[in-house]
Design a protein around this motif. Sequence first.
Motif, PDB file in Angstrom:
ATOM      1  N   LYS A 150      11.679  46.383 -32.799  1.00 38.16           N
ATOM      2  CA  LYS A 150      12.639  44.770 -32.194  1.00 38.16           C
ATOM      3  C   LYS A 150      13.053  45.454 -30.910  1.00 38.16           C
ATOM      4  O   LYS A 150      13.316  44.638 -29.697  1.00 38.16           O
ATOM      5  N   ASN A 154       2.820  39.496 -43.861  1.00 37.80           N
ATOM      6  CA  ASN A 154       3.621  40.207 -44.309  1.00 37.80           C
ATOM      7  C   ASN A 154       4.269  39.763 -45.598  1.00 37.80           C
ATOM      8  O   ASN A 154       3.968  41.289 -46.452  1.00 37.80           O
ATOM      9  N   GLU A 199       5.720  34.735 -40.645  1.00 40.71           N
ATOM     10  CA  GLU A 199       5.377  36.126 -41.914  1.00 40.71           C
ATOM     11  C   GLU A 199       4.863  36.094 -42.623  1.00 40.71           C
ATOM     12  O   GLU A 199       4.306  37.122 -43.943  1.00 40.71           O
ATOM     13  N   SER A 258       0.393  46.480 -30.393  1.00 46.27           N
ATOM     14  CA  SER A 258       1.102  47.282 -31.251  1.00 46.27           C
ATOM     15  C   SER A 258       1.466  45.820 -32.624  1.00 46.27           C
ATOM     16  O   SER A 258       1.804  45.000 -32.486  1.00 46.27           O
ATOM     17  N   THR A 302       1.901  42.356 -28.862  1.00 43.84           N
ATOM     18  CA  THR A 302       0.777  42.970 -29.937  1.00 43.84           C
ATOM     19  C   THR A 302      -0.234  42.656 -29.095  1.00 43.84           C
ATOM     20  O   THR A 302      -0.980  43.609 -30.265  1.00 43.84           O
ATOM     21  N   ASN A 357       2.728  45.681 -35.318  1.00 45.49           N
ATOM     22  CA  ASN A 357       4.462  45.681 -35.608  1.00 45.49           C
ATOM     23  C   ASN A 357       5.156  46.459 -34.634  1.00 45.49           C
ATOM     24  O   ASN A 357       5.900  47.537 -35.086  1.00 45.49           O
TER      25      ASN A 357
END
Length: 401
Positions: free
Chosen positions: A62, A315, A312, A57, A54, A59
């Motif tokens: 995955k 998000n 989360e 980034s 992180t 995000n």
Amino acid sequence: MLVVHKYGGTSVADLTRIENVANRVAKARDAGDDIIVVVSAMSGETNKLMDYATHFSANPAKKEMDMLLSSGERVTAALLSIALQSKGLDAVAMTGRQAGIVTDNAHTYARIESIDPRAMQTEIAKGKIVVVAGFQGINKDGSVTTLGRGGSDLSAVALAGALHADKCEIYSDVDGIYTTDPRIEPKAKKLDTISYDEMLELSSLGAKVLQNRSVELAKKLNVKLYAKSSFSDNEGTLITQESNRMEEVLVSGIVLDKNQARVTLRGVADRPGIAAEIFTMLAEAHINVDMIIQNMSEKGSTNLGFTVPQSEHENAKKLMATFDHDIAGMDFDEHVCKVSVVGVGMKSHAGVAATAFTVLAQNDINIQMISTSEIKVSMVIDEKYGELAIRTLHSAYELDK
Ligand code: ADP
Ligand code: ASP
Ligand code: MG
């Protein structure tokens, strides 16, 4: 006897502890067992690796995350194997792929699809101790995948099932399953046995001592599962099919889940399909929604509340913003937790929930959300009262007796 041992992060936290694990495995080997050892990464390592990613980034991809996160378990598998070899034992370290673990493509929360145990069996037949890096497998494209947080428990149970092991022992820093987290309530009592169903409920509600998917699989494959400590020789807890004890017990455990955030949507347009749109969007983003509350509609609008994992929360906030034409106001609170009272005996007894509400009220703890099932009552409260609520409920149901 073929036994799967699994050592979690705190048990392999540093070189001295890895040495301790090597000694324990050597002792079991001397007693004549064939052994597969599944290891986690050193405690804190997986979080550290996530923080590294992180840094670059918010995000990260995955697939790359799996490449990164799977490395933690490889380190401990190799080190434990080297430690065993230095004691004159024949050991071999394997990655998830080498152990034959094939998963689906869902990077960072992959499901195990199959296990080809032949490579492990060949090594065992040669008299070797097989040390497997937990938490990982490989998908059909040949990419490394990981199994979700706490996933080394799942690796251990799945290998025990595939190898028809006599038992699977999960070693951590507690010597069994207690009536509640013994770090929060020192008066918690250790259980000799607990049913798969009840354990599944405790794990799913947030008792991280066993990963919930591992308990689910143990039940399905009928794996004889033990929770034990790597720091003592105490008897652990056996997790098994319905034990008779459970019939008599009204409440068997209290769980605290700090990993919760609350979302409140006010003035939601009350039209067919709005809930479907909101929750489909969250599901497509793989955000696990837990408790949901909707009020009766008034003047064409309604209030909707739900909880999501804390990680989360940002998000969820972003996704909900896309509904601003349909929602008058939104409120997000990260400082909440969920406390749950679990027991199969509740099915046939009234008043368990009323007791929970009463004792929280007596302690001036406000309940923000409630959800119940046949065998549990869950309540969302302010995070700062979480531990107090656990101790209060534990004593109200006389679990310390
Ligand atoms: P590992 O790192 O070995 O996988 P975990 O930290 O995941 O171990 O799980 C062990 C922890 O689970 C204990 O330190 C304890 O604080 C916590 N825990 C939560 N609920 C319970 C419970 N009901 N019984 C025992 N331990 C519990
Ligand atoms: N290392 C992984 C985690 O921290 C898997 C595990 O420990 O079971 O979630
Ligand atoms: Mg764990």
